[in-house]
Design a protein around this motif. Structure first.
Motif, PDB file in Angstrom:
ATOM      1  N   LEU A  40       0.606  -1.297   0.093  1.00  0.00           N
ATOM      2  CA  LEU A  40       0.088   0.152   0.239  1.00  0.00           C
ATOM      3  C   LEU A  40       0.794   1.116   0.121  1.00  0.00           C
ATOM      4  O   LEU A  40       2.140   1.239   0.453  1.00  0.00           O
ATOM      5  N   GLY A  41       0.191   2.398  -0.530  1.00  0.00           N
ATOM      6  CA  GLY A  41       0.993   3.491  -0.202  1.00  0.00           C
ATOM      7  C   GLY A  41       1.181   3.925   1.171  1.00  0.00           C
ATOM      8  O   GLY A  41       0.583   3.557   1.890  1.00  0.00           O
ATOM      9  N   ASP A  42       2.375   4.102   1.367  1.00  0.00           N
ATOM     10  CA  ASP A  42       2.981   4.412   3.113  1.00  0.00           C
ATOM     11  C   ASP A  42       2.452   5.538   3.683  1.00  0.00           C
ATOM     12  O   ASP A  42       2.623   5.572   4.923  1.00  0.00           O
ATOM     13  N   THR A  43       1.999   6.431   2.848  1.00  0.00           N
ATOM     14  CA  THR A  43       1.519   7.756   3.745  1.00  0.00           C
ATOM     15  C   THR A  43      -0.048   7.881   4.086  1.00  0.00           C
ATOM     16  O   THR A  43      -0.671   7.709   2.985  1.00  0.00           O
ATOM     17  N   CYS A  44      -0.287   7.902   5.218  1.00  0.00           N
ATOM     18  CA  CYS A  44      -1.808   8.125   5.778  1.00  0.00           C
ATOM     19  C   CYS A  44      -2.293   9.310   5.120  1.00  0.00           C
ATOM     20  O   CYS A  44      -1.780  10.463   4.832  1.00  0.00           O
ATOM     21  N   THR A  45      -3.585   9.267   4.449  1.00  0.00           N
ATOM     22  CA  THR A  45      -3.994  10.084   3.714  1.00  0.00           C
ATOM     23  C   THR A  45      -4.683  11.285   4.549  1.00  0.00           C
ATOM     24  O   THR A  45      -5.009  12.259   3.993  1.00  0.00           O
ATOM     25  N   HIS A  46      -4.800  11.219   5.794  1.00  0.00           N
ATOM     26  CA  HIS A  46      -5.082  12.095   6.777  1.00  0.00           C
ATOM     27  C   HIS A  46      -3.914  13.254   7.173  1.00  0.00           C
ATOM     28  O   HIS A  46      -4.035  14.235   7.341  1.00  0.00           O
ATOM     29  N   GLY A  47      -2.882  12.672   7.099  1.00  0.00           N
ATOM     30  CA  GLY A  47      -1.660  13.206   7.419  1.00  0.00           C
ATOM     31  C   GLY A  47      -0.166  12.636   6.984  1.00  0.00           C
ATOM     32  O   GLY A  47      -0.193  11.708   6.544  1.00  0.00           O
ATOM     33  N   GLU A  48       0.818  13.207   7.071  1.00  0.00           N
ATOM     34  CA  GLU A  48       1.988  12.893   6.343  1.00  0.00           C
ATOM     35  C   GLU A  48       2.734  11.758   7.295  1.00  0.00           C
ATOM     36  O   GLU A  48       3.847  12.198   7.720  1.00  0.00           O
ATOM     37  N   ILE A  49       1.878  10.662   7.733  1.00  0.00           N
ATOM     38  CA  ILE A  49       2.615   9.957   8.456  1.00  0.00           C
ATOM     39  C   ILE A  49       2.820   8.591   7.987  1.00  0.00           C
ATOM     40  O   ILE A  49       1.898   8.059   7.073  1.00  0.00           O
ATOM     41  N   SER A  50       3.729   7.897   8.284  1.00  0.00           N
ATOM     42  CA  SER A  50       4.139   6.407   7.469  1.00  0.00           C
ATOM     43  C   SER A  50       3.329   5.459   8.178  1.00  0.00           C
ATOM     44  O   SER A  50       3.599   5.276   9.286  1.00  0.00           O
ATOM     45  N   LEU A  51       2.546   4.816   7.395  1.00  0.00           N
ATOM     46  CA  LEU A  51       1.488   3.620   7.976  1.00  0.00           C
ATOM     47  C   LEU A  51       2.421   2.365   8.132  1.00  0.00           C
ATOM     48  O   LEU A  51       2.270   1.597   8.982  1.00  0.00           O
ATOM     49  N   SER A  52       3.589   2.349   7.674  1.00  0.00           N
ATOM     50  CA  SER A  52       4.674   1.020   8.023  1.00  0.00           C
ATOM     51  C   SER A  52       5.201   1.094   9.567  1.00  0.00           C
ATOM     52  O   SER A  52       5.357   0.523  10.114  1.00  0.00           O
ATOM     53  N   CYS A  63      -2.977   3.685  11.151  1.00  0.00           N
ATOM     54  CA  CYS A  63      -1.985   4.852  11.576  1.00  0.00           C
ATOM     55  C   CYS A  63      -1.749   5.037  13.099  1.00  0.00           C
ATOM     56  O   CYS A  63      -2.586   5.267  13.815  1.00  0.00           O
ATOM     57  N   TRP A  64      -0.452   5.120  13.262  1.00  0.00           N
ATOM     58  CA  TRP A  64      -0.182   5.172  14.945  1.00  0.00           C
ATOM     59  C   TRP A  64      -0.411   6.542  15.474  1.00  0.00           C
ATOM     60  O   TRP A  64      -0.658   6.754  16.479  1.00  0.00           O
ATOM     61  N   ALA A  65      -0.476   7.657  14.357  1.00  0.00           N
ATOM     62  CA  ALA A  65      -0.696   9.049  14.827  1.00  0.00           C
ATOM     63  C   ALA A  65      -2.208   9.252  15.284  1.00  0.00           C
ATOM     64  O   ALA A  65      -2.231   9.864  16.246  1.00  0.00           O
TER      65      ALA A  65
END
Length: 108
Positions: A40-52, A63-65
């Motif tokens: 999957l794309g590694d960037t959360c669509t809510h914020g610039e957070i790495s999903l991995s 997303c951890w954030a």
């Protein structure tokens, strides 16, 4: 389809994610609890957070954030604050290698 080797299958473990970059695109390579591999794309669509860096549970990554969960198979968000899906890429496993095609975005 132009697939790129991103890691060996041995580098993944169930319910975990690994960040790779393919052709400049950050990708979360995820092994679900059943042992299937997803990309999957590694960037959360809510914020610039790495999903991995988040949490893998069953068939979703969180997303951890901010807690948005995305379905591994479709990239669809299950809850707010994210409402846009992340791209899902084609994955193949050949001879113990994980290959990802970032040119072809899978659709549900």
């Amino acid at each position: 389809m132009v697939a790129t080797r991103v890691c060996s299958l041995d580098e993944l473990s169930p319910a975990s994610a690994k960040k790779v970059v393919v052709d400049g695109k950050p990708v979360a390579v995820v092994m679900d609890s059943e042992g299937s591999v997803h990309a999957l794309g590694d960037t959360c669509t809510h914020g610039e957070i790495s999903l991995s860096e988040g949490f893998v549970e069953d068939d979703a990554i969180e997303c951890w954030a901010h807690g948005s969960k995305f379905e591994l198979a479709t990239g669809t968000p299950r809850n707010f604050p994210a409402y846009e899906p992340v791209p899902v890429y084609t994955v193949t496993v050949e001879n113990g290698d994980v290959l990802v095609d970032v040119e072809t975005i899978r659709t549900p």
